[in-house]
Write an enzyme that holds these catalytic residues in place. Structure first.
Site, short mmCIF file in Angstrom:
data_model
loop_
_atom_site.label_atom_id
_atom_site.label_comp_id
_atom_site.label_asym_id
_atom_site.label_seq_id
_atom_site.Cartn_x
_atom_site.Cartn_y
_atom_site.Cartn_z
N ASP A 232 -2.16 2.09 4.73
CA ASP A 232 -3.27 1.17 4.97
C ASP A 232 -3.63 0.44 3.68
O ASP A 232 -4.29 0.98 2.80
CB ASP A 232 -4.48 1.96 5.48
CG ASP A 232 -5.67 1.05 5.79
OD1 ASP A 232 -5.45 -0.17 5.94
OD2 ASP A 232 -6.80 1.56 5.89
N LYS A 239 -7.89 -3.35 0.14
CA LYS A 239 -8.50 -2.26 -0.62
C LYS A 239 -8.24 -2.47 -2.11
O LYS A 239 -7.21 -3.02 -2.50
CB LYS A 239 -7.89 -0.91 -0.21
CG LYS A 239 -8.19 -0.43 1.19
CD LYS A 239 -7.49 0.90 1.45
CE LYS A 239 -7.67 1.38 2.88
NZ LYS A 239 -9.05 1.85 3.12
N ASP A 250 -3.09 8.05 5.81
CA ASP A 250 -3.81 7.43 6.92
C ASP A 250 -3.12 7.66 8.26
O ASP A 250 -3.64 7.25 9.30
CB ASP A 250 -4.03 5.94 6.67
CG ASP A 250 -5.33 5.44 7.26
OD1 ASP A 250 -6.25 6.26 7.46
OD2 ASP A 250 -5.45 4.23 7.53
N ASP A 309 -9.87 -3.79 7.53
CA ASP A 309 -9.71 -2.43 7.02
C ASP A 309 -10.28 -1.39 7.99
O ASP A 309 -10.22 -0.20 7.73
CB ASP A 309 -10.39 -2.30 5.65
CG ASP A 309 -9.92 -1.06 4.90
OD1 ASP A 309 -8.85 -0.52 5.26
OD2 ASP A 309 -10.63 -0.62 3.97
N ARG A 313 -9.39 2.15 14.53
CA ARG A 313 -10.02 2.11 15.86
C ARG A 313 -9.39 1.03 16.74
O ARG A 313 -9.40 1.14 17.96
CB ARG A 313 -11.52 1.91 15.71
CG ARG A 313 -11.94 0.57 15.14
CD ARG A 313 -13.35 0.57 14.57
NE ARG A 313 -13.41 1.32 13.33
CZ ARG A 313 -14.53 1.45 12.60
NH1 ARG A 313 -15.65 0.89 13.03
NH2 ARG A 313 -14.52 2.14 11.49
#
Length: 462
Positions: A232, A239, A250, A309, A313
């Protein structure tokens, strides 16, 4: 780590060195020589501390392991198991129930991630357990935890979406199940637009996919979903470097779901098991999904992307929608979903959400019995309005900085049928600093509790 079953046994080994659990108040019950040695070595039977008592020839005659004033935990023997020399050890004075707990920690204390190391020669310390100990179950628990550690510890270069697919297919082949995978642009044809959107920027060979493993043809339907974000970057909401350092983890939700599936299959639990893993890499490229985009989902709900980010979900919602189409008797998902859960509960307590009180009761009871902690968090419906969007059915992030783990769970709940018993585990999958039996790195959380709860909730007890 060797297979845990090779480290545990029940029976007699004449040359096995005795391991004796002892509390501070019991030091006076030792023989005169042992008591004098403990005093000379300033051994006070603190929890987890151990003392080798030498015999006349200097070899170990006995190993004392302190219990302190606390109850026995899976980690009581862990410090000793990691430090003792190779050989056989016999657990003297533990009940079968406690011995089962101790055996898990004994095995996991010998775990080492050696894939990239030259010096990986094992020096196994085997443990002989008292009659009646559930040794096979303890070994299965330890092997499942070791599997999570191995998968999470593996760098993203060697643990991409295709690697997760290979692991799932290997499990299906080993246990007589089936596994199919939908990859790349075929996701659009098969109505998995959210998974495709998150993963479409990845390079060739690391395309997004959904992995669908099925096993068992009798019993209640149990579906597991695991977040498989293999790395990620944060996407276009990139990030910082410090935030990317351990983002190989992740896919920890997928690691948990794969290990849990293996645990269920290897122990022959009478369920119809389905395992779904949306596997992607949240990469940065010209075709990466963008903040402000509106993404459609399998359920038909449109999602405005407030932050790229918050991708976990987004991929999970398509998988949860697919899971619901089969009307499972129990649905569980595992995901390294939010930093907010860590702010609230730290690294050791998985934030646990459930829409079913009986299911939570089973989880809470088994977490206590297995000493495998979980902590229930509320699906607080008034916060659902924080996910509103002016141009779509909902946003993938909430307005404002508050309740981030709760609003993420509420987002997922939008894609779960209210009649389906469901639990969501927001796990960290990582041990940030070494502790006895738990080296720094990938870590399994809640698997033992979940295994017992599944048996209890689905009435599968022996």
């Amino acid at each position: 780590m060797m297979s845990a079953s090779d480290l545990l046994s029940i029976g007699e080994k004449p040359n096995a060195i005795p391991l004796r659990l002892i509390g501070p108040s019991e030091l006076g019950t030792l023989g005169e020589k042992e008591r004098a040695w403990a005093k000379a070595m300033r051994f006070e039977a603190d929890a987890g501390k151990f003392l080798i008592v030498p015999g006349d020839a200097g070899a170990a005659l006995l190993v004392l392991v302190g219990t302190g004033d606390a109850t026995i935990t899976p980690w009581t023997l862990a410090e000793a198991a990691a430090a003792l020399t190779e050989g056989d050890y016999r657990l003297e004075n533990a009940s079968p129930e406690n011995a089962g707990l101790l055996a898990v920690g004994w095995c996991l204390a010998q775990y080492r991630f050696g894939r990239y190391l030259q010096d990986t020669e094992a020096q196994p310390r085997s443990l002989i357990l008292p009659e009646g100990t559930p040794a096979a179950q303890a070994a299965a628990f330890a092997d499942a935890s070791a599997m999570v550690r191995d998968l999470v510890n593996t760098p993203a270069e060697d643990m991409g979406p295709a690697h997760l697919q290979d692991i799932a297919e290997g499990l299906a082949e080993e246990f007589g199940g089936s596994c199919k995978t939908i990859v790349g642009d075929d996701l659009l044809d098969e109505n998995f637009p959210a998974i495709h959107a998150v993963g479409r920027a990845a390079t060739e060979g690391r395309e997004p996919r959904i992995i669908d493993l099925n096993w068992g043809d009798e019993g209640p339907k149990l579906t597991l979903v695991g977040k498989g974000v293999c790395f990620d970057t944060g996407g276009l909401d990139l990030k910082p470097a410090s935030g990317m350092l351990i983002m190989k983890k992740d896919m920890g939700g997928a690691a948990h779901a794969l290990a849990f599936a293996r645990l269920i299959m290897s122990t022959g639990l009478k369920v119809q098991l389905r395992l779904l893993i949306p596997a992607v890499e949240n990469a940065v490229d010209g075709n990466a999904y963008r903040p402000g985009d509106v993404v459609m989902t399998r359920k038909g709900l449109s999602v405005e992307i407030g932050n790229t980010d918050a991708e976990g979900r987004v991929v999970l919602c398509d998988a949860l929608a697919l899971a619901g189409e089969d009307t499972p008797d129990l649905l569980m998902d595992f995901a390294t979903l939010t930093g907010a859960a860590r702010v609230a509960l730290g690294p050791d307590l998985p934030a646990t959400y459930s829409n079913n009180d009986a299911l939570w009761t089973a989880l809470e009871t088994q977490a206590r019995t297995a000493q495998d902690p979980l902590w229930r968090m509320p699906l607080w419906s008034p916060y659902d309005t924080m996910l509103k969007s002016d141009i779509a059915d909902l946003n993938n992030t909430a307005e404002g900085p508050f309740g981030g783990s709760i609003t993420a769970a509420l987002y997922l709940q939008r894609f779960v049928d209210s009649a389906t018993p469901w639990a969501h585990f927001d796990v960290y999958s990582w041990c940030p600093s070494a502790k006895p039996g738990r080296p720094k790195g990938g870590e399994a959380q809640g698997l033992r509790a979940c295994f017992g709860a599944v048996k209890k909730f689905l009435a599968l007890d022996d």
